[in-house]
Design a protein around this motif. Structure first.
Motif, mmCIF file in Angstrom:
data_model
loop_
_atom_site.group_PDB
_atom_site.id
_atom_site.type_symbol
_atom_site.label_atom_id
_atom_site.label_comp_id
_atom_site.label_asym_id
_atom_site.label_seq_id
_atom_site.Cartn_x
_atom_site.Cartn_y
_atom_site.Cartn_z
ATOM 1 N N UNK A 15 0.816 -1.215 0.000
ATOM 2 C CA UNK A 15 0.000 0.000 0.000
ATOM 3 C C UNK A 15 0.851 1.268 0.000
ATOM 4 N N UNK A 132 -9.683 0.634 1.674
ATOM 5 C CA UNK A 132 -8.642 -0.354 1.359
ATOM 6 C C UNK A 132 -9.030 -1.190 0.138
ATOM 7 N N UNK A 133 -10.312 -1.580 0.076
ATOM 8 C CA UNK A 133 -10.763 -2.401 -1.051
ATOM 9 C C UNK A 133 -10.630 -1.629 -2.356
ATOM 10 N N UNK A 134 -10.831 -0.310 -2.294
ATOM 11 C CA UNK A 134 -10.715 0.496 -3.503
ATOM 12 C C UNK A 134 -9.280 0.796 -3.870
ATOM 13 N N UNK A 135 -8.440 0.881 -2.862
ATOM 14 C CA UNK A 135 -7.090 1.359 -3.115
ATOM 15 C C UNK A 135 -6.063 0.249 -3.274
ATOM 16 N N UNK A 136 -6.331 -0.912 -2.688
ATOM 17 C CA UNK A 136 -5.280 -1.928 -2.636
ATOM 18 C C UNK A 136 -4.868 -2.389 -4.024
ATOM 19 N N UNK A 137 -3.558 -2.462 -4.285
ATOM 20 C CA UNK A 137 -3.098 -2.938 -5.589
ATOM 21 C C UNK A 137 -3.278 -4.459 -5.709
ATOM 22 N N UNK A 138 -4.468 -4.852 -6.169
ATOM 23 C CA UNK A 138 -4.852 -6.271 -6.162
ATOM 24 C C UNK A 138 -3.898 -7.127 -6.999
ATOM 25 N N UNK A 141 -1.503 -9.010 -5.073
ATOM 26 C CA UNK A 141 -2.031 -9.846 -4.005
ATOM 27 C C UNK A 141 -1.594 -11.297 -4.048
#
Lengths: 176, 132
Positions: A15, A132-138, A141
């Motif tokens: 993040x 977090x769900x919008x910003x996290x670099x999925x 993951x």
């Protein structure tokens, strides 16, 4: 970020790097340096990142520290955080004791922030989860999920976690 | 309906772990029943398998504090059966397989996160988000 290869540490590295911070990751695991660089760490250092040279305060190295370890990692972080910076403490894998002086607080104005999520009010948590769900670099993951196990694999996996040998998160599928 | 569970029991100062079968009657009463799809383990979950830990307050215990799954029964109009949710902390029975958390700790989630990823990331991310 201390304890950087763990679940909270890995998430923090990804993040902060995604937000454009210069991220230094601390880990005791030599074989996880590549993994942490993949999450976005600019530099990876060992468990001892600010050796005690006998002086009360160390060099001013960090604008802020996310400490997931406690114990001597937290003590090192406090001695080496820049004037006006903050250290957030959320973990105890390195021990539940903290040996420090008051100098980081009264000479450098450093803040020690205690972090708990279990009792955080639900509205605050929902807002955080959404951001977090919008910003996290999925796309980063997949590297964070070390293993997917079923209940039969839990005893071995819990031992791994206890011995600090696990990376990222271990997912448990109870019916798997 | 019976479900599999990883159960810790304590007698004297010995903690035993076993995979066993429990039924809904074994869960504490709650307003929402959730079928667990994924959970995760963290350091404190591992600590509660050890005698002398200062984390667990009572045994028997199903360790774990984070899960994703879908609502089976609900007394909370905000959470409908079939709805997928994310839960972290604050539920007395703890994971795994079925859980009965108070509704205030469940969250319908975000369409951007798949639930395995949600379980892996979002709960630890709340620790992270509070850390900056």
């Amino acid at each position: 970020v201390t304890g950087a290869s763990g679940g909270v540490g890995s998430t923090t590295v990804a993040l902060l790097a995604h937000r454009g911070f210069e991220v230094v990751a601390s880990t005791g695991k030599k074989n996880e340096h590549g993994y942490l660089q993949g999450l976005g760490a600019d530099r990876v250092v060992g468990r001892t990142f600010a050796p005690d040279d006998g002086r009360t305060l160390g060099p001013q190295l960090w604008g802020g520290v996310v400490d997931c370890v406690g114990g001597s990692a937290l003590a090192q972080a406090l001695r080496t955080t820049r004037y006006g910076g903050a250290v957030a403490a959320s973990g105890l894998t390195g021990g539940n004791e903290l040996t420090t002086t008051v100098y980081p607080f009264i000479v450098r104005g450093v803040a020690l922030l205690g972090i708990d999520t279990v009792a955080t009010p639900i509205d605050e948590r929902r807002a955080l989860w959404l951001s977090m769900a919008n910003e996290f670099p999925i796309d980063r993951c997949e590297d964070m999920v070390a293993q997917e196990i079923d209940l039969g694999g839990l005893t071995v996996a819990l031992d791994l976690v206890l011995n600090g040998a696990a990376r990222g998160r271990i997912l448990v599928a109870p019916h798997g | 309906m019976p479900f599999p569970a990883y159960l810790l029991t304590k007698s004297d100062d010995v903690i035993r772990a076993e995979v066993t079968e429990l039924s809904e009657r074994d869960l504490p009463s709650g307003d929402v029943l959730i079928a667990v799809e994924w959970s995760v383990i963290n350091f404190k979950d591992a600590m509660v398998t050890q005698p002398g830990n200062r984390v667990a307050r009572r045994y028997p215990l199903i360790p774990g504090v984070e899960l994703t799954g879908s609502v089976v029964e609900s007394g909370d109009p905000a959470l409908q059966p079939g709805q997928r949710v994310l839960v972290q902390g604050s539920f007395r029975c703890r994971t795994i397989s079925r859980a009965a958390p108070p509704p205030s700790s469940a969250w319908p989630g975000s369409p951007r996160c798949s639930h395995s990823i949600g379980s892996s990331v979002t709960a630890s991310a709340s620790t992270v988000a509070l850390s900056w």
